[in-house]
Scaffold this active site. Structure first.
Site, PDB file in Angstrom:
ATOM      1  N   LYS B  80       0.858  -1.188   0.000  1.00 46.55           N
ATOM      2  CA  LYS B  80       0.000   0.000   0.000  1.00 46.55           C
ATOM      3  C   LYS B  80       0.891   1.234   0.000  1.00 46.55           C
ATOM      4  O   LYS B  80       1.936   1.253   0.660  1.00 46.55           O
ATOM      5  CB  LYS B  80      -0.888  -0.028   1.247  1.00 46.55           C
ATOM      6  N   SER B 155      -9.656   1.455   3.067  1.00 41.93           N
ATOM      7  CA  SER B 155      -8.866   2.308   2.216  1.00 41.93           C
ATOM      8  C   SER B 155      -7.795   1.564   1.411  1.00 41.93           C
ATOM      9  O   SER B 155      -7.224   2.133   0.482  1.00 41.93           O
ATOM     10  CB  SER B 155      -8.178   3.375   3.075  1.00 41.93           C
ATOM     11  N   SER B 179      -9.661  -1.007   7.213  1.00 45.48           N
ATOM     12  CA  SER B 179      -9.124  -0.772   5.868  1.00 45.48           C
ATOM     13  C   SER B 179      -8.404  -1.947   5.209  1.00 45.48           C
ATOM     14  O   SER B 179      -8.054  -1.854   4.033  1.00 45.48           O
ATOM     15  CB  SER B 179      -8.183   0.433   5.880  1.00 45.48           C
TER      16      SER B 179
END
Lengths: 101, 496
Positions: B80, B155, B179
């Site tokens: 990420k 997210s 997330s």
């Protein structure tokens, strides 16, 4: 759930505290959403928290300490390379004091 | 057998194949790079081809020289884009960090390198990890590989989509309020939010420091366990890093659930859609058939999780994001005026959701509102934690859906932040209590994946892996949302 009372001036004040420039249209858009969100959060008022200690952190034990050795760190040069403006090995910023020369 | 087939074999399958000499790390990485570069889902923000190929050649040379290989040797892994990787752009999908190159490795990145993983790409995300649909990214939303008109969740939506679309067998995300778990549910994957403190936050760009944890995505619990074992453990550079013993998490996946007590908060389940509820009921029945016992539990304060989280996390974020001020790194906007004008013009470039959270957090912490909002929220957080303590007297894990619905259409909730926040209802309580939680596939509803969330006692991730493993065994693997790569064919299994 009704919206919380929140004025455009309060939004401008908070934006000023947070150092975020907002255009007038943004002030109203954010105000409307924040009033709705804060209105929902008013449901917390009904929870009995008498005598309840706050949980600021999920970790309740004393923090660990690292060994007393200097960790490998990024060099001063590498860090300054990322600076938007560098002057003589430091971070340069616009004028801080009004009227200073 | 071609590299593509081994890339599709998962984290453990690919690592075994490299170790056995069935495929070279270079071929695996080359295949992953090809797929990443032609990604149609906007899951990827940066592909690190040269460095990854070099690392792969080192793995192949080490194997040729008879050296011992790490547990992830040769396995392509995506990160990420809020995890710092030395020499690589780290943007948090924000204009404020566009073009910033991390000068150091996050702890988890060091650990992945040490395990032999190939760091091939940085993935798209909600800006500064603030969002539940990946639509707040400054670089455009990610499409769900199961249906490109739908959100992949957020997210960590890019990491989830990259694994679901089989660009990489595993990826890391971060989880502050759900997330990794919610995108795993939306994309049909396994994901773990570790116990707070299990994984060092050093080098993870901070959002809400009392909640942030790094966690793995994979297509199976065992693959997730392999990644988790690599990144877990104490690190002196994170003062909240725990000194907790590790366990045989991979072995736990095959342990079964005989005697496991699964707590079911029936009242909470009512909030899910009928389709999701049906899959959760089927998952609970499958666990029961495998030897677990279902126990009714109550979490009376969990329903306040949304209000508590959306005060606590923005409050912490308003402080953490103060560092993006145009002085030391990232974007600077000068439109005349002094230092304050520069701060305000620079920070005006945050997206609307990040601005909203900073404003909300600043408001909740400001004079006159601190007691009414922030302090009260932290007290209710204590009550949420106590609910779990009480539940764990009667059960070993607490089961709920991961999300109340299947993946929703892109654009459906972008104008309605409160509705977006309310969709996090199931994942937030465990985050606030610091407890470990997984999302594991619970089957399809109308052709889209659903996720079962299981929350465990602090540092008892092993039990969660056992339950996820048992459920996988009962349900079998999900179909792939994407066709096999060019020239690939099904029917071959495992390294030999």
């Amino acid at each position: 759930m009704s919206d919380a009372e929140l004025s455009p001036d309060e939004v401008r004040h908070v934006a000023r505290l947070a150092r975020i420039a907002l255009e007038d249209a943004e002030v109203e858009a954010q105000r409307a959403q924040l009033a709705r969100i804060l209105g929902h959060m008013a449901e917390l008022d009904a929870v009995d928290v008498e005598g309840v200690e706050p949980t600021f952190h999920a970790v309740t034990e004393a923090p660990l300490r690292r060994d007393e050795v200097r960790p490998a760190e990024a060099s001063r040069e590498a860090l300054l390379e990322a600076a938007p403006r560098e002057v003589e090995g430091g971070f340069a910023v616009p004028q801080v004091m009004e009227g200073d020369t | 057998m071609s590299a593509g087939r081994w890339l599709d074999a998962g984290v453990v399958g690919a690592a075994d194949a490299v170790a056995a000499g069935a495929v070279t790390a270079e071929a695996l990485v080359g295949e992953a790079l090809g797929r990443l570069r032609s990604d149609p889902h906007n899951a990827v923000l940066h592909v690190d081809g040269e460095a990854a190929l070099e690392a792969a050649q080192q793995v192949d040379a080490a194997r040729a020289a008879g050296e011992a290989l790490g547990p992830l040797a040769g396995v392509p892994v995506a990160l990420k884009d809020n995890l710092c990787q030395r020499g690589t752009p780290t943007t948090c999908a924000s204009r404020l960090l566009e073009g910033w190159v991390a000068p150091y490795d996050a702890h988890v990145v060091e650990r992945l390198r040490a395990a032999g993983a190939m760091l091939v790409a940085k993935t798209n995300m909600d800006e500064f990890a603030m969002g539940s649909s990946n639509e707040t990214s400054a670089f455009g939303p990610v499409k769900n590989p199961w249906d490109p008109a739908r959100a992949p969740g957020g997210s960590s939506g890019g990491s989830a989509a990259a694994v679901a679309a089989r660009l990489v067998p595993g990826a890391l995300g971060s989880d502050t309020g759900g997330s990794v778990r919610q995108p795993a549910a939306f994309c049909g994957l396994f994901a773990l939010k570790p116990t707070y403190g299990r994984v060092s936050r050093y080098g993870l760009v901070a959002f809400a420091s009392s909640l942030d944890q790094v966690g793995p995505f994979a297509r199976s619990a065992r693959d997730g366990a392999r990644l988790f074992a690599a990144i877990a453990g104490r690190d002196g550079r994170d003062a909240t890093s725990a000194d907790a013993p590790s366990a045989d998490w991979e072995g736990a996946c095959a342990r079964g659930v005989e005697g496991l007590r699964v707590g079911v908060p029936r009242a909470l389940l009512e909030g899910a859609s009928a389709g999701v509820r049906a899959r959760i009921d089927a998952a609970l029945e499958a666990l029961k058939d495998a030897g677990a016992t279902l126990v009714d539990v109550t979490l009376p304060h969990a329903k306040h999780g949304v209000s508590v989280y959306y005060l606590v996390a923005p409050a912490e974020a308003s402080s953490n994001l103060a560092r993006f001020d145009g002085v030391r790194y990232g974007l600077r906007v000068e439109e005349g005026g002094g230092l304050d004008a520069m701060y305000e013009a620079t920070r005006a470039r945050f997206g609307p959701e990040v601005k909203r959270r900073i404003l909300l957090g600043t408001y909740a912490l400001s004079a006159g509102y601190y007691d009414a909002y922030y302090l009260r929220a932290q007290k209710v957080r204590t009550l949420i934690r106590r609910d779990y303590d009480a539940a764990f007297e009667a059960c070993d894990v607490v089961a709920t859906p991961t999300a109340p619905t299947v993946a929703f259409p892109l654009g459906e909730r972008t104008d309605d932040p409160l509705t977006m926040y309310l969709s996090d209802v199931y994942t937030l309580p465990a985050s606030l209590a610091g407890l470990p939680a997984i999302s594991t596939p619970a089957g399809l509803s109308e052709g889209l994946p659903t996720g079962l969330q299981l929350v465990g006692r602090a540092f008892d991730e092993a039990t969660l892996f056992a339950a996820a493993g048992a459920l996988e065994k009962a349900f079998g693997p999900l179909p792939s949302p994407v066709p096999a790569g060019p020239g690939e064919h099904a029917g071959e299994e495992g390294a030999s």
